[in-house]
Write an enzyme that holds these catalytic residues in place. Structure first.
Site, PDB file in Angstrom:
ATOM      1  N   SER A  13      -1.680  -7.016   0.675  1.00 61.71           N
ATOM      2  CA  SER A  13      -2.799  -6.013   0.141  1.00 61.71           C
ATOM      3  C   SER A  13      -3.364  -6.318  -1.478  1.00 61.71           C
ATOM      4  CB  SER A  13      -2.276  -4.408  -0.061  1.00 61.71           C
ATOM      5  OG  SER A  13      -3.182  -3.595  -0.698  1.00 61.71           O
ATOM      6  N   GLU A  15      -4.120  -4.389  -3.386  1.00 64.85           N
ATOM      7  CA  GLU A  15      -3.535  -3.584  -4.544  1.00 64.85           C
ATOM      8  C   GLU A  15      -2.426  -4.239  -5.295  1.00 64.85           C
ATOM      9  OE1 GLU A  15      -3.702   0.062  -5.173  1.00 64.85           O
ATOM     10  OE2 GLU A  15      -5.404  -0.066  -4.086  1.00 64.85           O
ATOM     11  N   TYR A  36       3.140   1.529  -4.349  1.00 64.43           N
ATOM     12  CA  TYR A  36       2.626   0.816  -3.119  1.00 64.43           C
ATOM     13  C   TYR A  36       2.168  -0.573  -3.452  1.00 64.43           C
ATOM     14  CZ  TYR A  36      -0.356  -0.106   0.699  1.00 64.43           C
ATOM     15  OH  TYR A  36      -0.841  -1.089   1.787  1.00 64.43           O
ATOM     16  N   LYS A  40       4.137  -3.832  -1.830  1.00 64.31           N
ATOM     17  CA  LYS A  40       3.537  -4.807  -1.323  1.00 64.31           C
ATOM     18  C   LYS A  40       3.507  -6.075  -1.852  1.00 64.31           C
ATOM     19  CE  LYS A  40       1.230  -3.021   2.478  1.00 64.31           C
ATOM     20  NZ  LYS A  40       1.285  -3.695   3.819  1.00 64.31           N
ATOM     21  N   HIS A  66     -10.027  -2.131   4.240  1.00 64.61           N
ATOM     22  CA  HIS A  66     -10.634  -2.442   5.622  1.00 64.61           C
ATOM     23  C   HIS A  66     -10.657  -1.184   6.319  1.00 64.61           C
ATOM     24  CE1 HIS A  66      -6.473  -3.899   5.435  1.00 64.61           C
ATOM     25  NE2 HIS A  66      -6.198  -3.707   6.705  1.00 64.61           N
ATOM     26  N   ARG A  71      -9.532   5.179  10.615  1.00 61.89           N
ATOM     27  CA  ARG A  71      -8.835   5.538   9.305  1.00 61.89           C
ATOM     28  C   ARG A  71      -8.321   6.884   9.261  1.00 61.89           C
ATOM     29  NH1 ARG A  71      -6.360   2.716   5.542  1.00 61.89           N
ATOM     30  NH2 ARG A  71      -7.721   1.483   4.015  1.00 61.89           N
TER      31      ARG A  71
END
Length: 266
Positions: A13, A15, A36, A40, A66, A71
């Site tokens: 990700s 992130e 998070y 990841k 994405h 979603r």
């Protein structure tokens, strides 16, 4: 080791980059700013370690945001598009958000799946940033979504201090030059096209919900909180079913998935 022909894809990700200076690519230092992002990054590093030590064909797709009509409601793109549709049809009146100036590189999820598939077809495993290369603010997202339904966003959208994140990431914007050069991949769907697709899907959901509520009204069914929640869930299922079968028909007619997938090869 038991299946040397297996090919593994890891969903990494953007992130993981945290507040690293944009644009971010495969060589950018990763300084995650959230639990998070930390999780990841741990998984990303583990995949590389197993690839290097055991020779596994394991790729990590460092995907920037994405989106699609599928979603979850907790994500800002879906939240904004849903609110625009519901306000347009009179189901809601306002939308409350946090930081409108945060910028993200938003791409269309079906395009990104093509990149995931492509990296697993390469002769050697590697890691790739998958992104559009352009970032937009949350405010621009709101303007675009409400513009799709002909509503002035500033009359319906407010900011609440409690929704502001203490350690928010200012900008995520990916550099997917490696994916373009090696995989031949580029995003096919623009930000504006993606938002239009998402808003249209939300309008269908909202119309289904309105039809369900009107049926209850005609039958004089009292709409308590639980029943209203159930009606919303039913409308969601109907819209998802419609979107699924339309996509199946599109794939069958246009054949836009790789031939191996159409044949059902392993």
């Amino acid at each position: 080791r038991g299946c040397p022909s297996a090919r593994f894809y890891q969903a990494s990700s953007s992130e993981m980059f945290g507040n690293a200076k944009a644009p971010q690519n495969e060589e950018t230092k990763m300084v995650p700013a959230s639990p998070y992002g930390c999780a990841k990054l741990l998984a990303h590093a583990a995949v590389k370690a197993y690839r290097d030590k055991y020779g596994l064909f394991a790729c990590s797709g460092i995907c920037f945001n994405h989106e699609s009509s599928r979603r979850g409601r907790e994500f800002v793109t879906r939240k904004v598009c849903e609110a625009a549709a519901r306000i347009k049809l009179g189901l809601d009146k306002t939308l409350t958000l946090g930081n409108l100036q945060a910028r993200r590189d938003w791409g269309y999820a079906p395009d990104y799946v093509g990149a995931m598939w492509a990296m697993l077809q390469q002769p050697n495993p590697d890691d790739y940033v998958i992104a559009t290369g352009t970032s937009f603010s949350v405010e621009t997202l709101v303007k675009e979504a409400f513009g799709c339904v002909g509503l002035p966003w500033f009359q319906h959208v407010g900011v609440e201090a409690d929704l502001l994140r203490k350690n928010d990431i200012h900008e995520l914007r990916g550099d997917a030059a490696k994916a373009k050069e090696t995989l031949g991949w580029e995003p096919a769907t623009s930000f504006r096209q993606m938002i239009r697709l998402m808003v249209d899907a939300e309008l269908e959901r909202a119309k289904d919900l309105l039809a369900t509520l009107r049926n209850y009204e005609r039958e004089n069914v009292p709409m308590n909180g639980q029943l209203h929640h159930l009606a919303c869930a039913l409308a969601e299922v109907r819209a998802e079913e419609r979107a699924y079968w339309l996509k199946v028909a599109e794939i069958a007619n246009e054949g836009d998935f790789p031939a191996a997938i159409r044949r059902g090869d392993k």
